[in-house]
Design a protein around this motif. Structure first.
Motif: not given
Length: 68
Positions: A2, A8, A20-21, A24, A29-30
């Motif tokens: 990203r 976002r 990912d959601e 967010d 971070c992932r």
């Protein structure tokens, strides 16, 4: 990956979030989401090859963090 300037958006109102959601939603971070899976702090659900997190589990994790 990203871009930093990407806006976002709020995760959908459904009961499950993608990785990912979840990142967010938690504002991390992932890789942090995957680290939370590994530590057992967050429980992933595998559905047809997709990794999902129940929104109630993400909320419970946040509640535990606030209480710590």
């Amino acid at each position: 990956m990203r871009r930093r300037d990407e806006i976002r958006t709020a995760p959908p109102l459904g009961g499950a979030l993608t990785v990912d959601e979840t990142a967010d939603y938690l504002r991390v971070c992932r890789s942090t989401v995957y680290a939370l899976f590994k530590s057992g702090d967050l429980v992933p659900a595998k559905i047809r090859g997709r990794t999902l997190v129940r929104r109630v589990d993400a909320d419970a994790f946040l509640d535990r963090c606030v209480g710590a």
